[in-house]
Design a protein around this motif. Structure first.
Motif, PDB file in Angstrom:
ATOM      1  N   PHE A   1       0.796  -1.229   0.000  1.00 37.14           N
ATOM      2  CA  PHE A   1       0.000   0.000   0.000  1.00 37.14           C
ATOM      3  C   PHE A   1       0.828   1.279   0.000  1.00 37.14           C
ATOM      4  CE2 PHE A   1      -3.991  -2.013   0.230  1.00 37.14           C
ATOM      5  CZ  PHE A   1      -3.868  -3.116   1.053  1.00 37.14           C
ATOM      6  N   GLY A   2       2.140   1.179   0.020  1.00 34.26           N
ATOM      7  CA  GLY A   2       2.952   2.390  -0.047  1.00 34.26           C
ATOM      8  C   GLY A   2       3.363   2.868   1.338  1.00 34.26           C
ATOM      9  N   SER A   3       4.004   4.038   1.356  1.00 36.05           N
ATOM     10  CA  SER A   3       4.579   4.543   2.610  1.00 36.05           C
ATOM     11  C   SER A   3       3.544   5.179   3.528  1.00 36.05           C
ATOM     12  CB  SER A   3       5.649   5.580   2.304  1.00 36.05           C
ATOM     13  OG  SER A   3       6.638   5.019   1.500  1.00 36.05           O
TER      14      SER A   3
ATOM     15  N   ILE B   1      -1.472  12.921   6.764  1.00 34.94           N
ATOM     16  CA  ILE B   1      -0.156  12.489   6.262  1.00 34.94           C
ATOM     17  C   ILE B   1       0.795  12.262   7.440  1.00 34.94           C
ATOM     18  CG2 ILE B   1       1.899  13.250   4.982  1.00 34.94           C
ATOM     19  CD1 ILE B   1      -0.018  14.603   2.992  1.00 34.94           C
ATOM     20  N   ALA B   2       0.758  13.165   8.428  1.00 39.37           N
ATOM     21  CA  ALA B   2       1.649  13.022   9.586  1.00 39.37           C
ATOM     22  C   ALA B   2       1.370  11.705  10.316  1.00 39.37           C
ATOM     23  CB  ALA B   2       1.469  14.208  10.533  1.00 39.37           C
TER      24      ALA B   2
ATOM     25  N   SER C   1       7.283   5.098   9.017  1.00 42.32           N
ATOM     26  CA  SER C   1       7.808   4.941   7.652  1.00 42.32           C
ATOM     27  C   SER C   1       9.213   5.535   7.596  1.00 42.32           C
ATOM     28  CB  SER C   1       6.905   5.648   6.657  1.00 42.32           C
ATOM     29  OG  SER C   1       7.046   7.040   6.792  1.00 42.32           O
ATOM     30  N   ASP C   2       9.878   5.338   6.436  1.00 43.57           N
ATOM     31  CA  ASP C   2      11.239   5.858   6.314  1.00 43.57           C
ATOM     32  C   ASP C   2      11.269   7.194   5.557  1.00 43.57           C
ATOM     33  OD1 ASP C   2      12.040   3.385   3.713  1.00 43.57           O
ATOM     34  OD2 ASP C   2      10.379   4.770   4.006  1.00 43.57           O
ATOM     35  N   ILE C   3      10.125   7.899   5.574  1.00 40.87           N
ATOM     36  CA  ILE C   3      10.093   9.220   4.918  1.00 40.87           C
ATOM     37  C   ILE C   3      10.719  10.220   5.887  1.00 40.87           C
ATOM     38  CG2 ILE C   3       8.625  10.951   3.822  1.00 40.87           C
ATOM     39  CD1 ILE C   3       6.455   8.873   3.585  1.00 40.87           C
ATOM     40  N   SER C   4      11.670  11.010   5.398  1.00 38.69           N
ATOM     41  CA  SER C   4      12.372  11.940   6.288  1.00 38.69           C
ATOM     42  C   SER C   4      11.455  13.113   6.640  1.00 38.69           C
ATOM     43  CB  SER C   4      13.626  12.461   5.595  1.00 38.69           C
ATOM     44  OG  SER C   4      13.260  13.257   4.482  1.00 38.69           O
ATOM     45  N   ALA C   5      11.839  13.848   7.691  1.00 39.78           N
ATOM     46  CA  ALA C   5      11.037  14.999   8.140  1.00 39.78           C
ATOM     47  C   ALA C   5      10.942  16.048   7.034  1.00 39.78           C
ATOM     48  CB  ALA C   5      11.664  15.599   9.388  1.00 39.78           C
TER      49      ALA C   5
ATOM     50  N   SER D   1       8.302  16.015  12.095  1.00 43.69           N
ATOM     51  CA  SER D   1       9.375  15.212  12.700  1.00 43.69           C
ATOM     52  C   SER D   1       8.851  14.260  13.769  1.00 43.69           C
ATOM     53  CB  SER D   1      10.425  16.139  13.311  1.00 43.69           C
ATOM     54  OG  SER D   1       9.784  17.022  14.196  1.00 43.69           O
ATOM     55  N   LEU D   2       7.522  14.218  13.991  1.00 50.00           N
ATOM     56  CA  LEU D   2       6.979  13.375  15.051  1.00 50.00           C
ATOM     57  C   LEU D   2       6.672  11.974  14.529  1.00 50.00           C
ATOM     58  CD1 LEU D   2       4.536  15.905  16.713  1.00 50.00           C
ATOM     59  CD2 LEU D   2       6.719  15.121  17.589  1.00 50.00           C
TER      60      LEU D   2
END
Lengths: 173, 350
Positions: free
Chosen positions: A124-126, B219-220, B226-230, B253-254
């Motif tokens: 499902f993605g990130s 989104i937050a 996940s590995d998405i950066s701040a 960043s939380l």
């Protein structure tokens, strides 16, 4: 008035106090096995019901995701099956037990570098919403239940074979 | 302004209010929830303002058929308003369609990256998001070509951020691409409505600011773990909302829902979204549902004012929500799980 009295035969094997002790043990073992078989049947039915419940709950969660995303088709469906190869995080192996072979689940740690990806993110993605994370937990629990179901079925088959063999042995004596 | 508005768009406003008055009421939803089969649902729907929308359907009743017919009716209503509108309402109506175009493009990008058949992907697209170049997308063999050769001449082109890496689009998560496009769309729409001025600016900036905050918080929360950066998360947050920049920086960043809740608690209304969520372990009522309920309430309140374009936007949103509710009720009936049938999003029209 005289009453008809049946002759009493001290050697009548149907009398409990005159039965063969070895046959007695065999019959007790048979009773135990039959009881065990019924318990296994009961456990199997309970597990089947639980698996059906979990699957139904997961289907409803998918419908909920579609309600949130306002789409009958979500991008994840366009991505399946994934083009990028990955390794299974969960393996099912066979092990020996006292009555035969049993299935066991081995869960490997997530390691993206070696190709062990987290399933819900891979599909499902990130940006995974809450209800999909909950659905993922339902799915993992379902997997445990199914393996348990398979083990009980094997044990049931093994018990039935024991019962048949024991009955044959007792009838021969 | 009101005289000028009525001369140009009075008929369309009256028509839209008529459409809104025909939407399902609480009693209609009660009738639907008491249906025992999909045939009953279809008969109940035909007894409402929808009318004989299933007239031509000879196929077996199923949720897809119901959803398709409801969607066709919405498309008819939208197309009628759009085709009879004049500027600037025409552009405004086009803006309402852009999120569907973005969703369709995201779907096609996801499919192309995994070498799916274009014919199958085009069937999955939403009709409100169809545009002329959609058929031409078939010639694109990869997603970078899709953007460079095909989408460059479409309305979506202006929503593509300049810093989106085209060459690595194949490896970028499609949800992240969609978030970037949607942010750009929302901010452009906000600026457009502000320029229109009057009641339209007042109503639409309120609705779009709420939408922006909702996107940010969602989104937050979804990016937790996940590995998405701040820095990348911050790029996906729309900036036209009520949440100030400091709140956006904090939330980017939380990695904990409780801390995001603490940030939201500072701003009236958003902290309450997180109340009692942990009690629902089945995942039925989530943060998204709370936001949908608040969105429904705000869109209904739009109709309290006159002479603005907000009612067209709100009508489409409410109608979409109504379609989703009917599909949810149909799914519960089809799956024979009617204990959750009342978990639709209520629209306070009564």
């Amino acid at each position: 008035m005289s009453q008809t009295v049946e002759p009493c035969d001290e050697s009548d094997p149907r009398r409990e106090s005159r039965s063969n002790p070895e046959d007695e043990d065999g019959r007790c073992t048979l009773d135990g096995l039959l009881l065990h078989m019924f318990h296994l049947l009961e456990d199997l039915e309970l597990l089947h019901t639980q698996v059906n419940k979990e699957s139904s709950r997961a289907q409803l969660l998918l419908a909920r995701v579609r309600l949130h995303q306002s789409a009958l088709r979500i991008p994840a469906e366009a991505q399946l099956p994934r083009g990028r190869p990955y390794k299974a995080l969960t393996r099912v192996v066979e092990e020996r037990s006292s009555w035969g072979k049993v299935f066991k689940i081995i869960r490997l740690p997530v390691n993206p570098i070696l190709g062990y990806l987290r399933p819900v993110r891979n599909i499902f993605g990130s940006l995974v919403p809450d209800n999909l994370r909950i659905a993922n937990r339902h799915w993992e629990h379902c997997l445990d239940l199914i393996v348990e179901c398979a083990n009980i079925k094997r044990e049931l088959q093994s018990t039935i074979i024991f019962i048949e063999k024991l009955r044959y042995f007792l009838n021969q004596r | 302004m009101s005289m000028m508005f009525n001369a140009e768009w009075g008929y369309l406003e009256a028509l839209t209010r008529g459409f809104k008055n025909g939407m399902l009421k609480h009693s209609d939803y009660l009738n639907l929830t008491q249906c025992e089969s999909l045939e009953d649902v279809m008969i109940s729907i035909q007894g409402t303002d929808y009318g004989l929308i299933f007239g031509g359907e000879k196929s077996e009743p199923c949720v897809e058929v119901i959803e398709q017919c409801l969607r066709d009716r919405l498309l008819q209503q939208y197309s009628y308003i759009r085709s009879h509108s004049t500027e600037p309402l025409t552009t405004f109506m086009e803006f309402i369609r852009y999120p569907f175009m973005i969703d369709n493009v995201a779907l096609l990008v996801a499919g192309l990256n995994n070498r799916r058949s274009m014919k199958r992907l085009l069937r999955m697209c939403h009709p409100l998001g169809e545009f002329d170049q959609l058929g031409a997308i078939e010639v694109a063999t990869n997603s970078a070509e899709l953007f460079d050769a095909v989408l460059i001449d479409t309305p979506i082109a202006r929503f593509v951020p300049p810093d989106l890496p085209m060459e690595s689009l194949r490896y970028l998560d499609v949800e992240i691409v969609r978030a970037h496009l949607y942010r750009s769309y929302l901010e452009t729409f906000y600026d457009y409505c502000s320029q229109l001025g009057g009641n339209t600016a007042g109503v639409m900036t309120n609705l779009l600011s709420f939408e922006a905050d909702r996107r940010t918080i969602t989104i937050a929360v979804n990016a937790i773990g996940s590995d998405i950066s701040a820095k990348d998360r911050l790029k996906m947050f729309p900036t036209c909302g009520y949440l100030p920049k400091i709140a956006l920086d904090a939330m980017s960043s939380l990695n904990d829902a409780e801390k995001i809740r603490d940030v939201c608690n500072v701003f009236d209304g958003y902290g309450k979204m997180f109340d009692n969520l942990e009690r629902d372990t089945d995942g039925m009522i989530t943060l998204e549902d709370r936001f949908l309920m608040m969105e429904a309430k705000k869109n209904v309140q739009t109709f309290l004012q006159q002479y603005h374009f907000g009612i067209f936007y709100s009508f489409i949103k409410l109608k979409l929500l109504e379609c989703r509710n009917i599909v949810w009720i149909s799914e519960c009936i089809a799956q024979r799980q009617t204990d959750r049938i009342y978990a639709y999003i209520p629209i306070p029209l009564d």
